[in-house]
Structures are given as C-alpha cells and as structure tokens.
Scaffold this active site. Structure first.
Site, mmCIF file in Angstrom:
data_model
loop_
_atom_site.group_PDB
_atom_site.id
_atom_site.type_symbol
_atom_site.label_atom_id
_atom_site.label_comp_id
_atom_site.label_asym_id
_atom_site.label_seq_id
_atom_site.Cartn_x
_atom_site.Cartn_y
_atom_site.Cartn_z
ATOM 1 N N SER A 18 -0.162 1.928 -2.477
ATOM 2 C CA SER A 18 -0.888 1.699 -3.721
ATOM 3 C C SER A 18 -0.676 2.821 -4.729
ATOM 4 C CB SER A 18 -2.388 1.536 -3.439
ATOM 5 O OG SER A 18 -2.630 0.343 -2.735
ATOM 6 N N THR A 71 -4.981 3.057 -6.624
ATOM 7 C CA THR A 71 -4.582 2.230 -7.769
ATOM 8 C C THR A 71 -5.255 2.669 -9.069
ATOM 9 O OG1 THR A 71 -4.137 0.357 -6.309
ATOM 10 C CG2 THR A 71 -4.388 -0.110 -8.650
ATOM 11 N N HIS A 223 1.360 -4.559 -4.317
ATOM 12 C CA HIS A 223 2.132 -4.820 -3.092
ATOM 13 C C HIS A 223 1.453 -5.933 -2.298
ATOM 14 C CE1 HIS A 223 -1.017 -2.829 -0.821
ATOM 15 N NE2 HIS A 223 -0.930 -1.801 -1.646
#
Length: 300
Positions: A18, A71, A223
């Site tokens: 991430s 993130t 992802h």
C-alpha cells in the site's frame, strides 16, 4: 463505468504494497515497497494534492484506517518507511492539507499539539460546527469499518460539505481500508460488507455530483489482496448465499498479488493501452492515473 484495469507493480516488485501502490497513485512515480511519498532514491515527490493546492483547491483525506496508514500517508506525507509513524505524523502536520479524517488512533490523540501549532482544529468526532474552521484533523472515535452510525459514507458527506466551501473546488482521497484488511485474513463476508459500504459511499458521490460536469470521480485500488476467485456457480471451495442468491469463492493467497485492479470513471479522460493481449479489458499503469490528474489540474 468500468473503463479498464490498472497494473499495480512497484519499482522493484510485481507485488506492490500500500505504501508503494499509494505513492504511485498519489504522485505518478513508481517507488520501492514501504516508501511513502518518496522515489527509489528517497527524493520527496510531488503529489496530486500539491498540484491541487497550487491552483487554489482545497484537499482532504477520508479513511477507515488510521490517518497514518500507508495509503493515506502516501497522499499526505514523506517517509523512508510506512512504519515510521512519528515521521509520517509530523509530515502530515506540516503539510498543506485542509482536512484529515480517519479511524481513532492514540498516536494522533497524543500528538495533536503538532497539528494545533499548524492551525488545525482537532476533534474526535464529526461535528457540523467544525465546518467553519480553517483546517481540520478528525481522529474519528467510533468510526465503524462497515455499517453503523459513523460510517465511511458519513465521513465522506462531511468532507464534501467542508471542502465544497472553496469556490475553486477540491481534491479528496477516500479509502475503505477493510477490503484489504479482511482479504489478508480471507474473511469473505466481512470483506463484502466493506465493499457494500464503499458502494454506498460511491452512490452518494455519484448522485451528489451527477449534474456537475467539472467533477471527476475515480474508483480503483492500489493492489489486489488474496487472489480471490468468484463464480456464479457453486463449483469453488466456499459457497456464499444471501437474499436467495448463491455463488462460490476461493482465496489462493493471504497476501498482495500482481492481479490487475479495475478502474471506474465517470468521464472518459485516460488513455488505456493494451499492454497484455490476454486481458479482456484495456490496461493502464497506475502511475498514469496520477499523471492524468495532475495534467487536468494544471491545464483546466
């Protein structure tokens, strides 16, 4: 509308994480797994939010993770490691972001003075009286990962109302972190609940901006996790039934994979190139999404 799929490999691995995946979407540059907002040579990268601020837009983040999660950090901080929690916090406190909303974290409670020193107003709940404040850090106590009285949709509605006060517009990154978290542990039903909550949030955004032609909405992922197969038949290992509908599913992994992720758009603005002849949908590299956003901000 589904426009294609995104390739998520990082600078050195087919399986991104991430941190690198978020950095690619935030900056348009591939980097090494674990790096936050920095390239493989540890140089700080310009984010889409940096460009948005240059054209006088407001910027914000909403996440069901802690604000310091990989993130959201990729969009708001610079660090050599996603695990450098203190460095990420300090970077966010010194950033130009207008709004940060995330799941309650003791780190942000204990270090809120760093944000107060940078003209943030701190709160541990969504409060409409905060809409008039200059900058906001909401360490959201009681934020639920799926459904309830303090959801991702609730935080998103608050964020849109707050950021929309800027007549020049805004940029907002929204994350439902529990799709990934539950996929790591192969908890399909909980993962599906997180997807439903994300769908409800997207429904709100689509309806809110359906009459505004100058608003771009992107839905994608940094992802895939779990290498999940789903079939409308019941021929896979696990069967899930709800509301009279049954289908089967199977996880082949508990980690990240190189599987391409979907890209949904409300406007046809990105060029999807077929880089894999075996795929049904056209493909785009994740870094091209950030590059496209930057170009839109700079030249529109």
């Amino acid at each position: 509308e589904l426009h294609g799929e995104s390739k998520t490999a990082s600078a050195t691995w087919a399986f991104t994480d991430s941190a690198a995946g978020g950095t690619a979407l935030a900056t348009g540059t591939l980097t090494i797994n674990g790096y936050i907002g920095r390239d493989k040579d540890l140089k700080d990268l310009e984010t889409v939010f940096d460009v948005a601020k240059e054209v006088n837009k407001s910027v914000g983040i909403v996440t069901t993770d802690s604000i310091g999660g990989a993130t959201p950090a990729a969009f708001s901080a610079h660090s050599n490691s996603r695990n450098n929690a203190q460095e990420i916090l300090e970077s966010q406190a010194n950033s130009e972001l207008d709004l940060l909303i995330g799941k309650e974290s003791s780190l942000y409670e204990n270090k809120k003075d760093q944000f107060l020193e940078n003209n943030f107003t701190y709160s541990n709940k969504l409060d409409r009286e905060l809409l008039s404040k200059e900058r906001l850090l909401i360490n959201n106590k009681g934020m639920t990962p799926y459904t309830g009285t303090n959801t991702l949709k609730d935080s998103t509605e608050f964020a849109v109302d707050y950021l929309s006060q800027n007549e020049n517009g805004f940029a907002l990154m929204i994350e439902q972190a529990y799709i990934d978290k539950n996929s790591h542990s192969n908890k399909f039903e909980d993962m599906a609940r997180a997807v439903v909550e994300l769908n409800e949030t997207m429904d709100y955004l689509i309806n809110r901006f359906k009459d505004q032609n100058d608003t771009l909405i992107i839905l994608t992922a940094d992802h895939e996790t779990g290498s999940l197969d789903v079939s409308s038949d019941t021929n896979l290992e696990n069967v899930y039934s709800k509301d009279g509908i049954s289908f089967s599913y199977h996880y082949k992994s508990d980690g990240h994979t190189s599987t391409y992720v979907p890209v949904y758009l409300n406007k046809d603005i990105f060029e999807f190139n077929y880089i894999d002849a075996k795929k049904e949908y056209p493909l785009i590299k994740n870094i091209e999404i950030a590059k496209g956003i930057k170009n839109l901000l700079k030249f529109n």
